[in-house]
Design a protein around this motif. Structure first.
Motif, PDB file in Angstrom:
ATOM      1  N   ILE A 201     -97.971   6.221   2.316  1.00 39.67           N
ATOM      2  CA  ILE A 201     -97.511   5.237   1.356  1.00 39.67           C
ATOM      3  C   ILE A 201     -96.780   4.136   1.738  1.00 39.67           C
ATOM      4  CG2 ILE A 201     -96.514   4.848  -1.080  1.00 39.67           C
ATOM      5  CD1 ILE A 201     -97.125   7.687  -1.822  1.00 39.67           C
ATOM      6  N   PHE A 202     -96.713   2.811   1.776  1.00 40.28           N
ATOM      7  CA  PHE A 202     -95.856   2.171   2.305  1.00 40.28           C
ATOM      8  C   PHE A 202     -95.314   1.099   1.464  1.00 40.28           C
ATOM      9  CE2 PHE A 202     -99.835   2.652   4.624  1.00 40.28           C
ATOM     10  CZ  PHE A 202     -99.581   2.602   5.904  1.00 40.28           C
ATOM     11  N   LEU A 203     -93.806   1.069   1.457  1.00 40.60           N
ATOM     12  CA  LEU A 203     -92.936   0.496   0.424  1.00 40.60           C
ATOM     13  C   LEU A 203     -91.804   0.066   1.094  1.00 40.60           C
ATOM     14  CD1 LEU A 203     -91.347   2.892  -1.903  1.00 40.60           C
ATOM     15  CD2 LEU A 203     -92.930   3.682  -0.216  1.00 40.60           C
ATOM     16  N   ASN A 204     -91.168  -0.997   0.397  1.00 33.82           N
ATOM     17  CA  ASN A 204     -89.927  -1.366   0.765  1.00 33.82           C
ATOM     18  C   ASN A 204     -88.581  -1.236   0.083  1.00 33.82           C
ATOM     19  OD1 ASN A 204     -88.800  -2.707   3.064  1.00 33.82           O
ATOM     20  ND2 ASN A 204     -89.545  -4.645   2.577  1.00 33.82           N
ATOM     21  N   ASP A 205     -88.489  -0.061  -0.348  1.00 33.76           N
ATOM     22  CA  ASP A 205     -87.523   0.344  -1.529  1.00 33.76           C
ATOM     23  C   ASP A 205     -86.899   1.694  -1.166  1.00 33.76           C
ATOM     24  OD1 ASP A 205     -86.135   1.465  -3.969  1.00 33.76           O
ATOM     25  OD2 ASP A 205     -87.578   0.209  -5.264  1.00 33.76           O
ATOM     26  N   ASP A 206     -85.691   1.593  -0.547  1.00 29.99           N
ATOM     27  CA  ASP A 206     -85.111   3.174   0.033  1.00 29.99           C
ATOM     28  C   ASP A 206     -85.126   4.091  -1.204  1.00 29.99           C
ATOM     29  OD1 ASP A 206     -84.948   1.989   2.612  1.00 29.99           O
ATOM     30  OD2 ASP A 206     -82.740   1.485   2.375  1.00 29.99           O
ATOM     31  N   ALA A 207     -84.527   3.730  -2.244  1.00 27.97           N
ATOM     32  CA  ALA A 207     -84.324   4.655  -3.351  1.00 27.97           C
ATOM     33  C   ALA A 207     -85.748   5.238  -3.662  1.00 27.97           C
ATOM     34  CB  ALA A 207     -83.907   3.774  -4.540  1.00 27.97           C
ATOM     35  N   LEU A 208     -86.853   4.584  -3.968  1.00 24.69           N
ATOM     36  CA  LEU A 208     -88.168   4.976  -4.196  1.00 24.69           C
ATOM     37  C   LEU A 208     -88.714   5.989  -2.965  1.00 24.69           C
ATOM     38  CD1 LEU A 208     -90.325   5.284  -6.222  1.00 24.69           C
ATOM     39  CD2 LEU A 208     -91.346   3.047  -5.258  1.00 24.69           C
ATOM     40  N   ILE A 209     -88.375   5.775  -1.891  1.00 23.76           N
ATOM     41  CA  ILE A 209     -88.995   6.352  -0.660  1.00 23.76           C
ATOM     42  C   ILE A 209     -88.262   7.676  -1.031  1.00 23.76           C
ATOM     43  CG2 ILE A 209     -88.409   6.634   1.735  1.00 23.76           C
ATOM     44  CD1 ILE A 209     -88.829   3.506   2.011  1.00 23.76           C
ATOM     45  N   GLU A 210     -86.955   7.839  -1.134  1.00 24.97           N
ATOM     46  CA  GLU A 210     -86.382   9.085  -1.329  1.00 24.97           C
ATOM     47  C   GLU A 210     -87.094  10.172  -2.619  1.00 24.97           C
ATOM     48  OE1 GLU A 210     -84.206  10.557   0.564  1.00 24.97           O
ATOM     49  OE2 GLU A 210     -84.660   8.849   1.828  1.00 24.97           O
ATOM     50  N   VAL A 211     -87.382   9.236  -3.642  1.00 19.67           N
ATOM     51  CA  VAL A 211     -88.110  10.037  -4.771  1.00 19.67           C
ATOM     52  C   VAL A 211     -89.514  10.753  -4.326  1.00 19.67           C
ATOM     53  CG1 VAL A 211     -89.302   9.734  -6.881  1.00 19.67           C
ATOM     54  CG2 VAL A 211     -87.147   8.573  -6.465  1.00 19.67           C
ATOM     55  N   LEU A 212     -90.077   9.734  -3.400  1.00 27.28           N
ATOM     56  CA  LEU A 212     -91.427  10.109  -2.800  1.00 27.28           C
ATOM     57  C   LEU A 212     -91.397  11.154  -1.840  1.00 27.28           C
ATOM     58  CD1 LEU A 212     -93.230   6.534  -2.417  1.00 27.28           C
ATOM     59  CD2 LEU A 212     -93.643   8.249  -3.928  1.00 27.28           C
ATOM     60  N   ARG A 213     -90.275  10.994  -1.275  1.00 28.66           N
ATOM     61  CA  ARG A 213     -90.079  12.315  -0.036  1.00 28.66           C
ATOM     62  C   ARG A 213     -89.873  13.601  -0.951  1.00 28.66           C
ATOM     63  NH1 ARG A 213     -86.403   8.796   4.072  1.00 28.66           N
ATOM     64  NH2 ARG A 213     -88.111   8.211   5.413  1.00 28.66           N
ATOM     65  N   SER A 214     -89.136  13.602  -2.013  1.00 26.39           N
ATOM     66  CA  SER A 214     -88.901  14.699  -2.674  1.00 26.39           C
ATOM     67  C   SER A 214     -90.111  15.139  -3.628  1.00 26.39           C
ATOM     68  CB  SER A 214     -87.887  14.262  -3.959  1.00 26.39           C
ATOM     69  OG  SER A 214     -87.747  15.239  -4.897  1.00 26.39           O
ATOM     70  N   LEU A 215     -91.087  14.264  -4.028  1.00 22.43           N
ATOM     71  CA  LEU A 215     -92.133  14.559  -4.562  1.00 22.43           C
ATOM     72  C   LEU A 215     -93.122  15.172  -3.927  1.00 22.43           C
ATOM     73  CD1 LEU A 215     -92.802  11.389  -6.957  1.00 22.43           C
ATOM     74  CD2 LEU A 215     -92.211  13.497  -7.880  1.00 22.43           C
ATOM     75  N   ARG A 216     -93.313  14.887  -2.743  1.00 24.97           N
ATOM     76  CA  ARG A 216     -94.168  15.331  -1.604  1.00 24.97           C
ATOM     77  C   ARG A 216     -94.005  16.870  -1.127  1.00 24.97           C
ATOM     78  NH1 ARG A 216     -93.395  12.977   4.501  1.00 24.97           N
ATOM     79  NH2 ARG A 216     -91.410  13.895   4.929  1.00 24.97           N
ATOM     80  N   VAL A 217     -92.635  17.272  -1.532  1.00 23.61           N
ATOM     81  CA  VAL A 217     -92.324  18.804  -1.208  1.00 23.61           C
ATOM     82  C   VAL A 217     -91.802  19.385  -2.264  1.00 23.61           C
ATOM     83  CG1 VAL A 217     -91.045  20.230   0.338  1.00 23.61           C
ATOM     84  CG2 VAL A 217     -91.902  17.948   1.245  1.00 23.61           C
TER      85      VAL A 217
ATOM     86  N   ARG B 197     -84.643  22.479   0.724  1.00 28.51           N
ATOM     87  CA  ARG B 197     -85.959  22.961  -0.034  1.00 28.51           C
ATOM     88  C   ARG B 197     -86.162  23.849  -1.030  1.00 28.51           C
ATOM     89  NH1 ARG B 197     -88.707  26.651   4.742  1.00 28.51           N
ATOM     90  NH2 ARG B 197     -86.969  27.906   5.134  1.00 28.51           N
ATOM     91  N   TYR B 198     -84.700  24.525  -1.432  1.00 29.58           N
ATOM     92  CA  TYR B 198     -84.512  25.654  -2.353  1.00 29.58           C
ATOM     93  C   TYR B 198     -84.186  25.086  -3.445  1.00 29.58           C
ATOM     94  CZ  TYR B 198     -85.499  28.813   1.461  1.00 29.58           C
ATOM     95  OH  TYR B 198     -86.151  29.501   2.589  1.00 29.58           O
ATOM     96  N   GLU B 199     -83.668  23.539  -3.440  1.00 33.78           N
ATOM     97  CA  GLU B 199     -83.495  22.986  -4.734  1.00 33.78           C
ATOM     98  C   GLU B 199     -84.550  22.105  -5.198  1.00 33.78           C
ATOM     99  OE1 GLU B 199     -79.862  20.205  -6.543  1.00 33.78           O
ATOM    100  OE2 GLU B 199     -80.385  19.990  -4.414  1.00 33.78           O
ATOM    101  N   ASN B 200     -84.982  22.027  -6.602  1.00 33.64           N
ATOM    102  CA  ASN B 200     -85.959  21.399  -7.026  1.00 33.64           C
ATOM    103  C   ASN B 200     -85.368  20.425  -7.967  1.00 33.64           C
ATOM    104  OD1 ASN B 200     -87.578  24.338  -6.445  1.00 33.64           O
ATOM    105  ND2 ASN B 200     -88.534  22.302  -5.685  1.00 33.64           N
ATOM    106  N   VAL B 201     -85.311  19.079  -7.949  1.00 31.61           N
ATOM    107  CA  VAL B 201     -84.817  18.362  -8.765  1.00 31.61           C
ATOM    108  C   VAL B 201     -85.794  17.570  -9.779  1.00 31.61           C
ATOM    109  CG1 VAL B 201     -82.668  18.153  -7.429  1.00 31.61           C
ATOM    110  CG2 VAL B 201     -84.749  16.426  -7.147  1.00 31.61           C
ATOM    111  N   ARG B 202     -86.939  17.874  -9.382  1.00 27.02           N
ATOM    112  CA  ARG B 202     -88.038  17.120 -10.254  1.00 27.02           C
ATOM    113  C   ARG B 202     -89.297  18.174 -10.069  1.00 27.02           C
ATOM    114  NH1 ARG B 202     -86.453  13.632  -6.726  1.00 27.02           N
ATOM    115  NH2 ARG B 202     -85.827  12.205  -8.375  1.00 27.02           N
ATOM    116  N   ILE B 203     -90.456  17.685 -10.738  1.00 28.07           N
ATOM    117  CA  ILE B 203     -91.697  18.453 -10.667  1.00 28.07           C
ATOM    118  C   ILE B 203     -92.508  17.652  -9.563  1.00 28.07           C
ATOM    119  CG2 ILE B 203     -94.024  19.062 -11.717  1.00 28.07           C
ATOM    120  CD1 ILE B 203     -92.494  19.503 -14.420  1.00 28.07           C
ATOM    121  N   GLY B 204     -92.782  18.429  -8.601  1.00 25.47           N
ATOM    122  CA  GLY B 204     -93.386  17.877  -7.454  1.00 25.47           C
ATOM    123  C   GLY B 204     -94.863  18.300  -6.826  1.00 25.47           C
TER     124      GLY B 204
END
Length: 261
Positions: free
Chosen positions: A92-108, A115-122
Motif C-alpha cells: 500500500i502506498f500513501l502519504n499520511d503518517d497517521a494512516l500508515i500507523e493504522v495500517l501497520r496496526s491492522l496488518r498485525v 504485539r500483546y496489545e490489540n487496539v482494534r480488530i485487525g
C-alpha cells in the motif's frame, strides 16, 4: 473507469439517499486509469481515491509513478503480476503518517504499543520474509523487464493493427502490459481454435463485478454499464511476459490470424 459514467453514478447515488465515500479506479491490463479527471470529480464531491494498481505497478501518468496516483494506492505481488513474488504479497502506498500507523496496526492483528496489545480488530497481513527477499532481487531487474514488455507489446500491435482491435495508450501514459488484451468477434471460436494449435489465451474477465451475485443488487450508473458488458464479451488476452522470444511471439500472431473468423 469512465469519468462521465462516474459523475453520473455519483449523482444517482446521492439522489437515492446514499452517501458515497470514495472512488476505486482499476488500472486494468497495466495502463493507469484517467486519474486527473477522476481526482477532479472526487474532489468536487469530497471523496477519496484509492488506486487499484494491482496490474500497473511500474507505469507512469504524466511522469507521476503509479503509487503516487490517487490519495492512496494498493498493488499486488501475486506471481502473475509484472512484479511478482513466489506466493501472495502486496503493498500500500500513501502519504499520511497517521494512516500508515493504522495500517501497520491492522496488518498485525490490530496491535497497539506491542504485539500483546490489540487496539482494534485487525488481520494477519504481513508479507513473508522470503517473499520480500524475492521481490528485492526482482526489483533490481524490474525496469529491464518493463522495457522488454513494452517491446513485446509494440511487436504485437504492429503485427495485429487492422486485424483485430489492439490496445492503445493515452497521451502521457505508459503501461507495464500486465496483459496484452485485444478485442475479437466470435471469441469462443477463436479461443477453441487457438487451443487446438497449442496456443494459450485468457479472458480477463468474463463476468463484470456488477453482475456478480454479491453486488448484483447494488446501484450502477444510470443506464447500467453497457461498455463494460460489451467488452467483457469481446476481450481476449494473448501470452505476455518479459521473456517471450520473437519466434514464439510470431507463432502466436500467426495462430491468431489463422483462428479469426
Amino acid at each position: 473507469m469512465s469519468p462521465a459514467s462516474l459523475e453520473a453514478a455519483i449523482g444517482a447515488t446521492v439522489g437515492s439517499g446514499l452517501r458515497p465515500r470514495g472512488v476505486m479506479p482499476v488500472d486494468l491490463y497495466g495502463q493507469p486509469a484517467r486519474y486527473p479527471e477522476i481526482e477532479q470529480i472526487a474532489r468536487k464531491h469530497g471523496l477519496w481515491v484509492l488506486a487499484d494498481a494491482a496490474q500497473s505497478f511500474g507505469a507512469r501518468l504524466d511522469n507521476r509513478r503509479v503509487g503516487a496516483l490517487g490519495d492512496f494506492a494498493a498493488t499486488s505481488f501475486f506471481p502473475s503480476k509484472p512484479l511478482g513474488c513466489y506466493g501472495d504479497g502486496g503493498a500500500i502506498f500513501l502519504n499520511d503518517d497517521a494512516l500508515i500507523e493504522v495500517l501497520r496496526s491492522l496488518r498485525v492483528h490490530g496491535q497497539g504499543a506491542d504485539r500483546y496489545e490489540n487496539v482494534r480488530i485487525g488481520l494477519n497481513g504481513r508479507l513473508d520474509t522470503i517473499q520480500a527477499a524475492v521481490l528485492l532481487q526482482k526489483l533490481t531487474i524490474f525496469d529491464d523487464e518493463v522495457a522488454a514488455r513494452e517491446r513485446i507489446a509494440a511487436r504485437y500491435s504492429a503485427a495485429l493493427e487492422g486485424v483485430v482491435a489492439v490496445p492503445r495508450l493515452r497521451q502521457g501514459v505508459t503501461s507495464v502490459w500486465a496483459q496484452y488484451t485485444i478485442e475479437v468477434d466470435d471469441r469462443d471460436g477463436v479461443v477453441a481454435r487457438m487451443k487446438a494449435l497449442g496456443i494459450p489465451t485468457m479472458i480477463y474477465y468474463p463476468r463484470p463485478l456488477h453482475v456478480q451475485g454479491p453486488y448484483a443488487s447494488y446501484p450502477t450508473a444510470p443506464g447500467g454499464l453497457a461498455v463494460t458488458e460489451t467488452l467483457a464479451a469481446r476481450v481476449l488476452s494473448l501470452p505476455m511476459h518479459s521473456y517471450l522470444d520473437d519466434a514464439t511471439q510470431d507463432r502466436i500472431i500467426e495462430g491468431l490470424r489463422d483462428s479469426l473468423p
